[in-house]
Design an enzyme around this catalytic site. Structure first.
Site, PDB file in Angstrom:
ATOM      1  N   GLY A  21      34.887  48.884  35.591  1.00 49.90           N
ATOM      2  CA  GLY A  21      33.413  49.005  35.732  1.00 49.90           C
ATOM      3  C   GLY A  21      32.995  50.552  35.550  1.00 49.90           C
ATOM      4  O   GLY A  21      33.988  51.172  34.995  1.00 49.90           O
ATOM      5  N   ARG A  65      41.134  42.628  36.106  1.00 49.39           N
ATOM      6  CA  ARG A  65      41.170  41.245  35.553  1.00 49.39           C
ATOM      7  C   ARG A  65      41.241  41.382  33.738  1.00 49.39           C
ATOM      8  O   ARG A  65      41.532  40.444  33.296  1.00 49.39           O
ATOM      9  CB  ARG A  65      39.834  40.429  35.874  1.00 49.39           C
ATOM     10  CG  ARG A  65      40.116  39.757  37.307  1.00 49.39           C
ATOM     11  CD  ARG A  65      38.873  39.092  38.076  1.00 49.39           C
ATOM     12  NE  ARG A  65      39.008  38.668  39.168  1.00 49.39           N
ATOM     13  CZ  ARG A  65      38.226  37.846  39.780  1.00 49.39           C
ATOM     14  NH1 ARG A  65      36.995  37.541  39.331  1.00 49.39           N
ATOM     15  NH2 ARG A  65      38.564  37.578  40.947  1.00 49.39           N
ATOM     16  N   LEU A  83      34.950  48.407  43.451  1.00 51.28           N
ATOM     17  CA  LEU A  83      34.519  46.831  43.344  1.00 51.28           C
ATOM     18  C   LEU A  83      32.969  46.744  43.137  1.00 51.28           C
ATOM     19  O   LEU A  83      32.352  47.504  44.360  1.00 51.28           O
ATOM     20  CB  LEU A  83      35.224  46.296  44.342  1.00 51.28           C
ATOM     21  CG  LEU A  83      36.777  45.996  44.052  1.00 51.28           C
ATOM     22  CD1 LEU A  83      37.220  45.113  45.197  1.00 51.28           C
ATOM     23  CD2 LEU A  83      36.926  45.109  42.785  1.00 51.28           C
ATOM     24  N   TYR A  92      21.951  43.235  49.865  1.00 51.17           N
ATOM     25  CA  TYR A  92      22.719  44.335  49.044  1.00 51.17           C
ATOM     26  C   TYR A  92      23.053  45.269  49.902  1.00 51.17           C
ATOM     27  O   TYR A  92      24.276  45.910  50.364  1.00 51.17           O
ATOM     28  CB  TYR A  92      22.004  44.921  47.879  1.00 51.17           C
ATOM     29  CG  TYR A  92      22.807  45.721  47.209  1.00 51.17           C
ATOM     30  CD1 TYR A  92      23.640  45.584  46.113  1.00 51.17           C
ATOM     31  CD2 TYR A  92      22.530  47.135  47.234  1.00 51.17           C
ATOM     32  CE1 TYR A  92      24.449  46.373  45.313  1.00 51.17           C
ATOM     33  CE2 TYR A  92      23.528  48.419  46.456  1.00 51.17           C
ATOM     34  CZ  TYR A  92      24.250  47.690  45.614  1.00 51.17           C
ATOM     35  OH  TYR A  92      25.136  48.735  44.820  1.00 51.17           O
ATOM     36  N   LYS A 122      26.873  46.254  51.750  1.00 47.25           N
ATOM     37  CA  LYS A 122      27.675  47.717  51.711  1.00 47.25           C
ATOM     38  C   LYS A 122      27.693  48.305  53.076  1.00 47.25           C
ATOM     39  O   LYS A 122      29.036  48.853  53.349  1.00 47.25           O
ATOM     40  CB  LYS A 122      26.674  48.553  50.811  1.00 47.25           C
ATOM     41  CG  LYS A 122      26.557  48.144  49.305  1.00 47.25           C
ATOM     42  CD  LYS A 122      27.804  48.110  48.528  1.00 47.25           C
ATOM     43  CE  LYS A 122      27.757  47.932  47.129  1.00 47.25           C
ATOM     44  NZ  LYS A 122      28.983  47.686  46.379  1.00 47.25           N
ATOM     45  N   LEU A 146      22.754  54.566  39.755  1.00 48.85           N
ATOM     46  CA  LEU A 146      23.827  55.284  38.798  1.00 48.85           C
ATOM     47  C   LEU A 146      23.415  55.218  37.246  1.00 48.85           C
ATOM     48  O   LEU A 146      22.751  54.448  36.775  1.00 48.85           O
ATOM     49  CB  LEU A 146      24.996  54.374  38.934  1.00 48.85           C
ATOM     50  CG  LEU A 146      25.541  54.257  40.256  1.00 48.85           C
ATOM     51  CD1 LEU A 146      26.789  53.118  40.341  1.00 48.85           C
ATOM     52  CD2 LEU A 146      26.329  55.509  40.445  1.00 48.85           C
TER      53      LEU A 146
END
Length: 253
Positions: free
Chosen positions: A42, A66, A106, A157, A161, A184
């Site tokens: 990510g 993955r 993650l 969300y 978190k 971000l």
């Protein structure tokens, strides 16, 4: 490896003299340490891998992902890759075994994958990983959360978190660090329309309200790794805000 995620450490990576000094002191003070990165493909996770590899502070850096990583940069012999299966908790415990530090980056989005998939990744997988890390004896767990995270929030969300942050802090790690960045800023390959528009607006808002609205993913990663090098003598659970991360990074440059 056509589906490989490329991670390149070059001269553009801004570490700063305080960072490199702290990394050297950490390695001398705590030899033989190893780090594992979750979400390493990510936006924040890739930057965390860059900073860990460039620091040369850990004997081994393991990425659990993955998709395969194609790494170019220093200390490549220290990088180990393992396939991720966040539903297999026993395997997760084996993956974490032997690692002293963990960095969790993650995360997905509800708009991209839907409500159920978002919750599975950001809540279930995140907590499965943290519990496995605790069982495996990880000393320091660093989690990339979000500004506004609140387990009592009415928004999915922020509520998700906040729930994860709260549970991780209560797991009993010797040291837990929760990082709460605002929006971000990154060169995302899959940039969504609203993110793209916001990326143009944020510099103006940051001028009006500095250190509150946004932060580069590279700065979040710098803060997460740099924080690891700090000497802590007693168990601690700490929260680091967007402003704290930006201020510390600016002081180091």
């Amino acid at each position: 490896m056509s589906d490989a995620v490329k991670i390149v450490v070059d001269d553009k990576l801004a570490l700063g003299e305080p960072f490199t000094k702290a990394a050297s002191e950490f390695k001398a003070r705590s030899p033989g340490k190893s780090a594992l990165v979750l979400g390493s493909t990510g936006e924040v996770g890739r930057e965390v891998v860059k900073h860990l590899m460039a620091s040369n502070a850990f004997d081994k850096v393991t990425v659990l992902a993955r998709r395969p990583i194609e790494y170019t940069g220093p200390n490549a012999e220290k990088l180990e890759q393992k396939p991720a299966d966040f539903e297999n908790t026993e395997q997760l415990e084996r993956d974490f075994a032997g690692h002293t530090h963990a960095f969790s980056c993650l995360g997905t989005t509800r708009s991209k994958n839907g409500k159920d998939a978002f919750y599975k990744v950001d809540h279930d997988y995140a907590l499965n990983a943290a519990k496995a890390a605790k069982t495996a004896g990880v000393e320091h767990y660093s989690n990339c959360s979000s500004n506004g995270a609140d387990k009592n929030s009415m928004f999915l969300y922020m509520k998700t978190k906040g729930e994860v942050d709260s549970e991780i802090q209560d797991m009993g790690f010797p040291r837990v660090s929760i990082f709460r960045p605002s929006m971000l800023l990154c060169d995302r390959k899959e940039a969504r329309l609203l993110e793209k528009a916001a990326s143009y607006v944020m510099p103006l808002l940051d001028y009006v309200m500095p250190s509150k609205m946004s932060i580069p993913t590279s700065t979040v990663a710098w803060a997460m790794v740099n924080n690891t090098f700090k000497k802590v003598d007693t168990p601690i659970a700490e929260l680091l805000t967007n402003k704290q991360m930006l201020d510390e990074f600016k002081k180091s440059q």
